[in-house]
Design a protein around this motif. Structure first.
Motif, PDB file in Angstrom:
ATOM      1  N   ALA A  50       3.754   6.749 -11.476  1.00  0.00           N
ATOM      2  CA  ALA A  50       4.940   6.081 -11.413  1.00  0.00           C
ATOM      3  C   ALA A  50       6.128   7.034 -10.588  1.00  0.00           C
ATOM      4  N   ASN A  51       6.068   8.363 -11.160  1.00  0.00           N
ATOM      5  CA  ASN A  51       7.028   9.338 -10.078  1.00  0.00           C
ATOM      6  C   ASN A  51       6.632   9.240  -8.778  1.00  0.00           C
ATOM      7  N   SER A  76       9.436   8.151  -5.467  1.00  0.00           N
ATOM      8  CA  SER A  76       9.803   9.076  -4.416  1.00  0.00           C
ATOM      9  C   SER A  76       9.264   8.239  -2.953  1.00  0.00           C
ATOM     10  N   LEU A  77       8.241   7.626  -2.916  1.00  0.00           N
ATOM     11  CA  LEU A  77       7.830   6.848  -1.949  1.00  0.00           C
ATOM     12  C   LEU A  77       7.360   5.533  -2.392  1.00  0.00           C
ATOM     13  N   THR A  78       8.091   4.516  -2.084  1.00  0.00           N
ATOM     14  CA  THR A  78       8.028   3.210  -2.427  1.00  0.00           C
ATOM     15  C   THR A  78       6.981   2.292  -1.845  1.00  0.00           C
ATOM     16  N   LEU A  79       6.153   1.458  -2.300  1.00  0.00           N
ATOM     17  CA  LEU A  79       5.265   0.703  -1.529  1.00  0.00           C
ATOM     18  C   LEU A  79       5.687  -0.329  -0.801  1.00  0.00           C
ATOM     19  N   HIS A  80       7.163  -0.643  -1.037  1.00  0.00           N
ATOM     20  CA  HIS A  80       7.769  -1.648   0.141  1.00  0.00           C
ATOM     21  C   HIS A  80       9.289  -1.665  -0.412  1.00  0.00           C
ATOM     22  N   GLN A  81      10.023  -2.114   0.658  1.00  0.00           N
ATOM     23  CA  GLN A  81      11.605  -1.909   0.557  1.00  0.00           C
ATOM     24  C   GLN A  81      12.025  -2.708  -0.570  1.00  0.00           C
ATOM     25  N   THR A  82      11.349  -3.624  -1.157  1.00  0.00           N
ATOM     26  CA  THR A  82      11.616  -4.773  -2.145  1.00  0.00           C
ATOM     27  C   THR A  82      11.363  -4.115  -3.703  1.00  0.00           C
ATOM     28  N   TYR A  90       3.776   4.437 -18.977  1.00  0.00           N
ATOM     29  CA  TYR A  90       3.691   3.663 -17.977  1.00  0.00           C
ATOM     30  C   TYR A  90       5.181   3.271 -17.375  1.00  0.00           C
ATOM     31  N   SER A  91       5.131   2.606 -16.205  1.00  0.00           N
ATOM     32  CA  SER A  91       6.174   1.951 -15.636  1.00  0.00           C
ATOM     33  C   SER A  91       5.736   0.632 -15.292  1.00  0.00           C
ATOM     34  N   ILE A  92       6.579  -0.363 -15.075  1.00  0.00           N
ATOM     35  CA  ILE A  92       6.207  -1.629 -14.464  1.00  0.00           C
ATOM     36  C   ILE A  92       6.987  -1.724 -13.433  1.00  0.00           C
TER      37      ILE A  92
END
Length: 200
Positions: free
Chosen positions: A128-129, A133-139, A149-151
């Motif tokens: 999750a960290n 820092s580097l998102t999968l997508h802008q949304t 965990y995180s969702i």
């Protein structure tokens, strides 16, 4: 020399065509191209109207309108065998905005047949960290966070390249929704497990 201290991802092939494509983009000129796709053995020569360039996963990709198919298509430059500028121009479509074309996509696949959907994923705390820092997508949004965990949610077209990205994270990511995408990832994971369990 300080230049030896900067290491970039190498793009194995296709860079030799960039000057020609850039010139065609500047002048809105048609390109002649011989192309061999990954899915077919034979080469084909045809003309395209270049719209933009996109780099993804160590590959340059040409986004262009195919007059033959009358639609926008994507060509990996490492599959190009010949390329030249033709002495004829085309009218660049006013309604084509490269950034908007890929807005709902993870990578290079812009399959309009796959609807935009909200994908919910459960991610291990350590991974999750990385996603923060580097998102999968802008949304991308983080809607729940615990010590374990995180969702996260992302809203996009869950295409082949997005599925591959999810699978590349291994057991650190679990798809929760939508069910069809969860089932798809689960089925592939099952096939992978079946291959490895034969060693026991």
């Amino acid at each position: 020399s300080i230049k030896d201290k900067f290491l970039f991802e190498e793009i194995p092939d296709g860079e030799q065509y960039l000057p020609t494509i850039l010139e065609a983009l500047k002048k809105n000129h048609v390109l002649g191209m011989t192309y061999k796709s990954y899915s077919r053995d034979e080469e084909h020569t045809f003309e395209v109207e270049p719209l933009c360039l996109k780099a993804f996963k160590q590959r340059w990709n040409l986004v262009a309108r195919s007059p033959y198919y009358d639609k926008v298509m994507i060509y990996a430059l490492d599959r190009v065998r010949w390329l030249e500028i033709k002495d004829k121009s085309f009218k660049y479509p006013k309604n084509f905005i490269p950034e908007e074309f890929f807005e709902d996509c993870f990578g290079i696949i812009a399959d309009q047949k796959i609807d935009v959907d909200t994908v919910k994923i459960k991610v291990s705390a350590g991974q999750a960290n990385y996603l923060r820092s580097l998102t999968l997508h802008q949304t991308q949004k983080e809607i729940e966070r615990t010590d374990e965990y995180s969702i996260f949610t992302v809203r996009l077209r869950p295409t082949f390249d997005f599925r591959q990205e999810i699978l590349s994270q291994g057991s650190d990511i679990e798809v929760l929704e939508p069910k069809w995408f969860r089932d798809e990832v689960a089925e592939i994971s099952k096939h992978m497990w079946n291959k490895y369990k034969e060693d026991k």
